[in-house]
Scaffold this active site. Structure first.
Site, PDB file in Angstrom:
ATOM      1  CD  GLU A  36      -3.199   0.186   0.323  1.00 49.48           C
ATOM      2  OE1 GLU A  36      -2.811   1.268  -0.191  1.00 49.48           O
ATOM      3  OE2 GLU A  36      -4.342  -0.263   0.165  1.00 49.48           O
ATOM      4  NE  ARG A  40      -5.827  -2.199   8.834  1.00 49.12           N
ATOM      5  CZ  ARG A  40      -5.716  -1.674   7.612  1.00 49.12           C
ATOM      6  NH1 ARG A  40      -5.218  -0.454   7.454  1.00 49.12           N
ATOM      7  NH2 ARG A  40      -6.118  -2.343   6.542  1.00 49.12           N
ATOM      8  CG  ASN A  53      -6.633   1.943   4.916  1.00 48.76           C
ATOM      9  OD1 ASN A  53      -5.770   1.066   4.941  1.00 48.76           O
ATOM     10  ND2 ASN A  53      -7.479   2.081   3.926  1.00 48.76           N
ATOM     11  CG  ASN A  55      -8.560   2.916   0.661  1.00 46.98           C
ATOM     12  OD1 ASN A  55      -7.371   2.795   0.940  1.00 46.98           O
ATOM     13  ND2 ASN A  55      -9.400   1.915   0.693  1.00 46.98           N
ATOM     14  CG  ASP A 108      -7.279   0.485  -2.191  1.00 44.06           C
ATOM     15  OD1 ASP A 108      -6.999   1.370  -1.375  1.00 44.06           O
ATOM     16  OD2 ASP A 108      -7.025  -0.707  -1.983  1.00 44.06           O
TER      17      ASP A 108
HETATM   18 CA    CA Z   1      -5.915   1.280   0.499  1.00 48.21          CA
END
Ligand code: CA
Length: 288
Positions: A23, A105, A107, A153, A203
């Site tokens: 990521e 959490r 991101n 995201n 995303d």
């Molecule tokens: Ca992501």
């Protein structure tokens, strides 16, 4: 280094470890290096322009990494915003986030030109609406901007920073907000583009120098480029279904780095690069 092998819009796999959930690629102009994370492994990676790879253990799941202008790195991690000393690997809290929500959490995240670090949260079990978006200012003041987020995201800005783009993956859309780069104040939020369905979701994202928005399509094996008016302009396909994020880097900001996660696809979990024929904007460090 690998960059020289990247000559076309066809993505090539870079020689770095396969990630469970790669990521947040971020190109650091100051050091000519790419940073990214492997979320569940709590691993922070760095690939220098000369090919040198190094990684650090954050000791907890980590959703995003940015360089810190005063030295080291800042992470958006399980417990909140953390500082990482790249010499010792030591991690220290900068600003705890949602200590009252142990199932959440941090991101994806990104900094604006002024070095404000924006990052959101999600429930580990992906409960809808359990997440929020936060801003960490350079003076370490933490602000919750809004809640009701499913999976927080991609975050990015138009070249003039009057627009901020944002993805809540569970909403299947890329949103746009008015943005005041002088104050960091965000304005009206509306949908720019709707995409995905079922297990296919938007995303991470990045915005190129022409103001077009490149969106990683989780479950869709592609990065899609949208014009600022929301129309789809270009698609880059990858041999990995779970495409997670992308960022421009390289000396001329003409290399698009693309992260992926394990799962379907011949090269699932690999890091890719291509030269799509446009240049990106600089990624910015946290200026605190
Ligand atoms: Ca992501």
């Amino acid at each position: 280094m690998a960059n020289r092998a990247v000559s076309s819009s066809q993505p090539v796999q870079l020689p770095v470890p396969i990630a469970a959930l790669g990521e947040g690629p971020h190109w650091d102009v100051a050091s000519s290096a790419l940073y990214w994370v492997d979320v569940p492994a709590g691993r922070v990676h760095r690939l220098a322009d000369d090919g040198g790879h190094v990684s650090w253990d954050a000791g907890q799941p980590v959703g995003a990494v940015v360089p810190r202008a005063s030295g080291g790195l800042v992470l958006a991690a399980r417990d909140g915003f953390l500082a990482m000393d790249t010499g010792t690997g030591a991690v220290t809290p900068l600003a705890p986030v949602e200590a009252d929500r142990p199932g959440n959490r941090m991101n994806d995240g990104s900094c604006d030109r002024a070095g404000r670090f924006y990052a959101g949260t999600m429930a580990a079990d992906e409960s809808p609406g359990a997440g929020s978006l936060y801003r960490l200012d350079p003076d370490l003041r933490l602000t919750r901007l809004f809640d009701g987020v499913g999976i927080s995201n991609g975050i990015g800005w138009s070249p003039d920073e009057t627009r901020m783009y944002y993805v809540d993956s569970l909403a299947y859309q890329v949103d746009v907000m008015d943005y005041d780069p002088a104050t960091g104040e965000i304005g009206r939020r509306r949908c720019l583009a709707t995409l995905g369905n079922g297990e296919v979701v938007p995303d991470g994202l990045t915005v190129d120098a022409e103001g077009c928005i490149w969106v990683a399509i989780w479950g869709g094996g592609a990065v899609q480029r949208y014009r600022p008016d929301g129309r789809l302009k270009q698609i880059i396909e990858l041999p990995a279904a779970h495409v997670t994020s992308c960022a421009f880097g390289g000396k001329d900001l003409d290399v698009l780095y693309i992260s992926t996660a394990a799962g379907h696809g011949a090269a699932a979990g690999a890091l890719f690069a291509c030269r799509p024929g446009v240049t990106g904007q600089e990624c910015h460090p946290f200026r605190g």
